[in-house]
Design a protein around this motif. Structure first.
Motif, short mmCIF file in Angstrom:
data_model
loop_
_atom_site.label_atom_id
_atom_site.label_comp_id
_atom_site.label_asym_id
_atom_site.label_seq_id
_atom_site.Cartn_x
_atom_site.Cartn_y
_atom_site.Cartn_z
N LEU A 552 -7.22 28.76 90.01
CA LEU A 552 -7.72 29.30 91.13
C LEU A 552 -8.14 27.90 91.84
O LEU A 552 -8.72 27.14 91.32
CB LEU A 552 -8.75 30.57 91.29
CG LEU A 552 -8.35 31.55 90.44
CD1 LEU A 552 -9.46 32.86 90.87
CD2 LEU A 552 -7.10 32.22 90.60
N LEU A 553 -8.11 28.08 93.41
CA LEU A 553 -8.68 26.95 94.21
C LEU A 553 -9.59 27.29 95.03
O LEU A 553 -9.32 28.37 95.95
CB LEU A 553 -7.37 26.48 94.78
CG LEU A 553 -6.09 25.86 93.94
CD1 LEU A 553 -4.92 25.49 94.75
CD2 LEU A 553 -6.44 24.75 92.99
N ASP A 554 -10.84 26.71 94.97
CA ASP A 554 -11.71 27.12 95.70
C ASP A 554 -11.64 26.67 97.17
O ASP A 554 -10.59 25.93 97.46
CB ASP A 554 -13.21 26.79 95.37
CG ASP A 554 -13.70 25.23 95.15
OD1 ASP A 554 -12.68 24.59 95.63
OD2 ASP A 554 -14.62 25.03 94.75
N GLY A 555 -12.75 26.81 98.09
CA GLY A 555 -12.66 26.12 99.42
C GLY A 555 -12.33 24.63 99.57
O GLY A 555 -11.85 24.20 100.60
N ASN A 556 -12.83 24.03 98.48
CA ASN A 556 -12.69 22.41 98.30
C ASN A 556 -11.25 22.01 97.35
O ASN A 556 -10.99 20.99 97.09
CB ASN A 556 -13.62 21.72 97.73
CG ASN A 556 -14.79 21.68 98.87
OD1 ASN A 556 -14.73 21.69 99.98
ND2 ASN A 556 -16.12 21.92 98.34
N TYR A 557 -10.63 23.05 97.13
CA TYR A 557 -9.32 23.01 96.48
C TYR A 557 -9.75 22.43 95.08
O TYR A 557 -9.05 21.84 94.27
CB TYR A 557 -8.24 22.01 97.00
CG TYR A 557 -7.56 22.79 97.91
CD1 TYR A 557 -6.15 23.48 97.63
CD2 TYR A 557 -7.89 22.98 99.29
CE1 TYR A 557 -5.63 24.14 98.77
CE2 TYR A 557 -7.04 23.75 100.37
CZ TYR A 557 -6.21 24.58 99.98
OH TYR A 557 -5.53 25.06 100.86
N MET A 558 -10.86 22.87 94.65
CA MET A 558 -11.27 22.54 93.26
C MET A 558 -10.71 23.73 92.32
O MET A 558 -10.74 24.91 92.58
CB MET A 558 -12.93 22.69 93.04
CG MET A 558 -13.44 22.17 91.69
SD MET A 558 -14.97 22.24 91.44
CE MET A 558 -15.55 20.72 92.42
N ALA A 559 -10.37 23.28 90.91
CA ALA A 559 -9.85 24.24 90.14
C ALA A 559 -10.77 24.98 89.53
O ALA A 559 -11.83 24.75 89.26
CB ALA A 559 -8.95 23.50 88.83
#
Length: 738
Positions: A552-559
Motif C-alpha cells: 500500500l501507499l500512504d499519503g506520502n507514497y511510502m510503502a
C-alpha cells in the motif's frame, strides 16, 4: 290389558318404520367386491363396473378387451361405446376418446369421401366441457360446422384456409391451416358437417378434419396439412373432456337438500363431512369433501381428515397440531402466533413481565447484578474469542507482546461506516471486504470484515491479529484495533489513502508517468518491511502472499506491506512447514508448490516478481497469448539467459535509469527467482542491494534535491518527466482484503 298395549305399540313402531322406508329412498352403495380398476384407470364411485356397483345406469362402466398394435389384447374401460381415459372426483370431469370427422379426396375414385361423427350424451350425466374443449378444424379451404339438436339450436363454424406451406407455423391455430372455436355450456350432443362447396382437392393436402377435443391435448403441426399424420397418429381418436354431475334428480343443491328432508329424494352426498356444489355446466350437483377432509364424498364415511401438518403450514419456529377437519399452530415459549401474518412474533406480554422483574431485581440487588453481569460478560467474551481464534491467543498477545491496539464496539464501527454503506467499500477480496470509516477526532480507519466464518477464516483472523499486534514498523500497515462483539470478526487498520503499487504500475498510463526512482524507492521500502518480518520479529514471520497489490501507499507514497491473512510464524520444527498451498498465481514460489513448505525464501521469490513488474511494467501472469509468454518470470529468465533484456524493458525505464542500475536490478530479480530456494538472497540482502542501487540512480551531491523533487512530483502531480497523479480528486485505496 298390558298385552293389548304391547300389541298396539308394536304395530305403531312397524308403521313408523314402513313410513320412513317409503319417505327415504336409499342411495345405492357399491359392494366391496366391485371391480375398482380397468386398464390402469381407477373406477371410483359413483362410477362402477358391474351390477349394483355404480350410482345409476349413466355411471356404468364396462371393462372390455381391446386389440392394440401388434395384436396384443388388453383391457380398457368404456362408457357405452366410448373409451374412458380417467375420472376426476374433485373437478367433476372425465376424459374420453372422441372420433375425428374427415373429408378426404380419394385418388382412385377421383371423388371426395365424407366420414363424420356425432356424439350424443344428452341422456347421460355428462356434458361437453365448455372450458377445456374447443371445436377444431384442420385443412386448407376447410369450412366445418358443429351443431346441437337442443332447444337452443346451437350452430357454429370454423374456417381454415392457406395459400402455401410457408404460411403455416407449428403451434399456431389462428385460421391459417387450423382454426378453433369455443362451444356453449350445456352441450350434451353435437354433430359435425363440412361445407363441401368450400372444399376441393389441392396440392396442399387432400383431407380436412374436424373434431371437438381437449384444447390442452392439441398442438398444431404443419405436417397435418400435407400428410395424414393427424388422423393416423391418434388412430382417428383424440381426448375430449366431459363435465359430469348428479342429474337424475333435483337440478340444484338447494332443491336436492329440500327433497331429501321431505323423504322424496335420495341425496347422493353420503359422507358426513361433505358438501353440495351446483354443477357449473348444466343442471344437477356435485359432492365435495368439506375443507380439511379428503376422499370420496359419495360413500358413507368416504371423507376422512387431512393431516395438514404434513405440508408444514405453520410459520418457521412454530409447531403444527393436526385436528379433525383442520390444524392448529403454536409457537415456542416467548413467542406467540400472529394469525394475520402467519408468523411467530415475540410475546410482548411475557417480555414486559420479564423486563419489569429484571428491573426490580436490579434495584433490589445492584451489587449482585454487577457480579452477574461481569460473569456474563466474561462468558460472552470467552465465547467470542473462542470463535475468532481463542482466548488463549488473546492472552498470549497480552502476556508476550502487550496489547497496543483498541477494542472497538460494534456500535462504533456501525456509526463510522454509516451502517456499512456500499459507498464506504474500498476493497474486496478472498479474505473479506474493507470499508473506510471515520472515528472520533475525524480519524480515518480501514475496517476489514471477514467474508466467511469457517474454521479456516477464524484461524486466519487470529493469525493476522497475532502477527500485526507485535509489529511496529513504518513500512508495515499498522493494526489500530479489532471488534470482537460480532459473529463475523473485524480488524481495524490505519487508513492508507493512495492505493497500491499494483495500481501505480498497471493503472491507466501510470507505468510511463511514474518516475523510475519512485518505483525503486517503494520497492526498497517494501523490502525493508519484509526484512523486518524475517529478521527482527520474534519469532520470524513469513508473509505468504507478497505481491504488488499488497504493498500500500500512504499519503506520502511510502510503502506499507499489508494483508497477513496467509502469514505464518516461522516454526522451529521443519515438519511444521507443511501447510495448504495458498497465495496468488504468478507470484507463487515453484519450490513451495512442490514441497508445500512455506519459507522466508518463498517471500523472496514473490518479491522478485514484484521487481519484474517495476522493471517491465507488465503483469505477472497473462492468460492470453503464447504459452511461453504468459508467465512474466519465465519470460524474464529466458531473456536474461539469451542476453536480450532490452527486448522486454519499456522505453521509459531505459530512459530514466543507467545501464548499471537496470542491470543491477535485473540481476537482483534473477537471484530472487532462482528455482532453488537456498540460492536466493535473504530479504535483508535484497533490501541492502536495493539501497545500494538507489544510490546509483543519483549523484551524491544532488541526492537530497532529487528526493525533494520526487516528493513534490507525487504530491503536486507534475514533474519534469510529466508525472501526473491526481491526489486531490481521486483517492486510490488499497485492496486490503486480497
Amino acid at each position: 290389558m298390558e298385552e293389548v298395549l304391547s300389541v298396539h305399540l308394536a304395530v305403531a313402531v312397524a308403521l313408523l318404520l314402513l313410513l320412513a322406508a317409503k319417505r327415504t329412498p336409499a342411495v345405492a352403495v357399491p359392494s366391496p367386491q366391485c371391480q375398482r380398476q380397468c386398464g390402469g384407470v381407477d373406477i371410483v364411485f359413483p362410477f362402477g363396473i358391474g351390477d349394483n356397483c355404480s350410482l345409476s345406469a349413466g355411471f356404468n362402466v364396462s371393462c372390455q378387451e381391446v386389440q392394440v398394435q401388434g395384436g396384443v389384447v388388453v383391457y380398457r374401460p368404456f362408457l357405452g361405446n366410448v373409451e374412458l381415459l380417467n375420472i376426476s372426483l374433485i373437478h367433476g370431469t372425465i376424459r374420453e376418446l372422441n372420433h375425428i370427422s374427415t373429408y378426404c379426396y380419394d385418388s382412385s375414385s377421383s371423388s371426395m369421401e365424407l366420414s363424420t361423427w356425432c356424439f350424443d350424451a344428452s341422456e347421460t350425466p355428462f356434458r361437453f366441457s365448455d372450458v377445456q374443449n374447443k371445436f377444431t378444424a384442420i385443412g386448407c379451404q376447410t369450412l366445418a360446422y358443429i351443431m346441437d339438436n337442443t332447444d337452443k339450436s346451437y350452430q357454429s363454424g370454423c374456417v381454415s384456409t392457406c395459400q402455401s406451406l410457408s404460411d403455416l407455423a407449428d403451434g399456431s391455430c389462428s385460421g391459417i391451416g387450423c382454426c378453433q372455436t369455443d362451444i356453449p355450456k350445456g352441450m350434451g350432443f353435437y354433430n359435425v358437417s363440412f361445407d363441401t362447396g368450400q372444399i376441393s382437392p389441392s396440392g396442399l393436402g387432400r383431407c380436412s378434419y374436424a373434431v371437438l377435443m381437449e384444447a390442452a391435448a392439441f398442438s398444431f403441426r404443419t405436417t397435418y396439412i400435407d400428410t395424414t399424420d393427424f388422423n393416423d397418429t391418434s388412430a382417428g381418436q383424440v381426448p375430449v373432456v366431459m363435465d359430469w354431475a348428479i342429474r337424475d334428480g333435483p337440478p340444484s343443491c338447494e332443491l336436492a337438500k329440500r327433497n331429501e328432508e321431505t323423504g322424496s329424494y335420495a341425496y347422493a352426498c353420503l359422507s358426513g363431512n361433505s358438501e353440495c356444489v351446483d354443477s357449473p355446466n348444466g343442471p344437477g350437483y356435485l359432492c365435495n369433501c368439506s375443507s380439511g377432509y379428503e376422499g370420496n364424498p359419495y360413500l358413507p364415511h368416504g371423507c376422512h381428515d387431512v393431516d395438514e401438518c404434513k405440508n408444514s403450514p405453520c410459520p418457521s419456529g412454530g409447531v403444527c397440531h393436526n385436528t379433525v377437519g383442520g390444524y392448529r399452530c403454536s409457537c415456542r415459549v416467548g413467542r406467540k402466533l400472529n394469525e394475520r401474518s402467519n408468523t411467530c412474533d415475540p410475546d410482548t406480554t411475557l417480555i414486559t413481565g420479564v423486563t419489569i422483574g429484571f428491573l426490580v431485581l436490579v434495584i433490589l440487588s445492584s451489587f449482585g447484578y454487577m457480579i452477574l453481569q461481569k460473569t456474563k460478560l466474561n462468558q460472552v467474551k470467552q465465547e467470542h474469542f473462542r470463535q475468532h481464534g481463542g482466548m488463549i491467543l488473546f492472552e498470549r498477545m497480552r502476556s508476550e507482546n502487550g496489547l497496543a491496539f483498541t477494542v472497538f464496539s460494534e456500535a462504533e464501527l456501525v456509526k463510522a461506516t454509516d451502517n456499512y454503506d456500499k459507498s464506504k467499500i474500498i476493497g474486496k477480496g478472498g479474505h473479506g471486504t474493507v470499508y473506510k470509516g471515520i472515528v472520533k477526532g475525524n480519524v480515518p480507519i480501514a475496517i476489514k470484515r471477514c467474508a466467511l466464518v469457517g474454521e479456516r477464516q477464524k484461524k486466519e483472523f487470529g493469525q493476522e491479529m497475532l502477527i500485526l499486534s507485535q509489529i511496529n514498523h513504518k513500512n508495515i500497515v499498522k493494526l489500530e484495533g479489532c471488534c470482537l462483539e460480532v459473529e463475523v470478526p473485524m480488524l481495524v487498520y490505519e487508513f492508507v489513502p493512495n492505493g497500491t503499487l499494483y495500481e501505480l504500475i498497471h493503472g491507466k498510463d501510470q507505468a510511463s508517468q511514474t518516475p523510475f526512482c519512485t518505483l525503486l524507492r517503494i520497492a526498497h521500502e517494501a523490502a525493508e518491511g519484509l526484512s523486518f518480518l524475517h529478521s527482527y520479529a520474534s519469532p520470524p514471520i513469513i508473509h505468504g502472499d507478497v505481491k504488488s497489490a499488497n504493498i500500500l501507499l500512504d499519503g506520502n507514497y511510502m510503502a506499507k506491506v499489508s494483508d497477513f491473512g496467509a502469514s505464518v510464524l516461522a516454526p522451529s520444527d521443519k515438519e511444521q512447514y507443511v501447510t495448504m498451498v495458498q497465495g496468488t498465481c504468478g507470484y507463487l514460489d515453484p519450490e513451495y508448490m512442490q514441497t508445500c513448505q512455506l519459507t522466508e525464501k518463498s517471500d523472496v521469490y514473490s518479491f522478485g516478481v514484484v521487481l519484474l513488474e517495476i522493471l517491465t511494467g507488465q503483469e505477472p501472469l497473462k492468460l492470453d497469448g503464447p504459452e511461453t509468454q504468459r508467465s512474466l518470470s519465465s519470460k524474464f529468465l529466458s531473456a536474461m539467459k539469451e542476453n536480450s533484456l532490452d527486448a522486454i524493458l519499456p522505453s521509459h525505464v531505459n530512459g530514466q535509469g543507467s545501464d548499471e542500475l537496470i542491470r543491477g536490478l535485473a540481476e537482483l530479480a534473477k537471484q530472487c527467482l532462482d528455482m532453488c530456494g537456498s540460492n536466493r538472497p535473504s530479504m535483508k540482502e535484497v533490501a541492502d542491494e536495493l539501497g545500494r542501487l538507489r544510490k546509483l540512480s543519483l549523484h551524491p551531491w544532488v541526492q537530497i534535491d532529487a528526493d525533494m523533487i520526487e516528493t513534490q512530483s507525487l504530491l503536486s502531480g507534475t514533474t519534469a518527466a510529466s508525472f501526473e497523479i491526481e491526489v486531490g480528486t481521486t483517492e486510490l485505496v488499497a485492496d486490503y482484503a486480497r
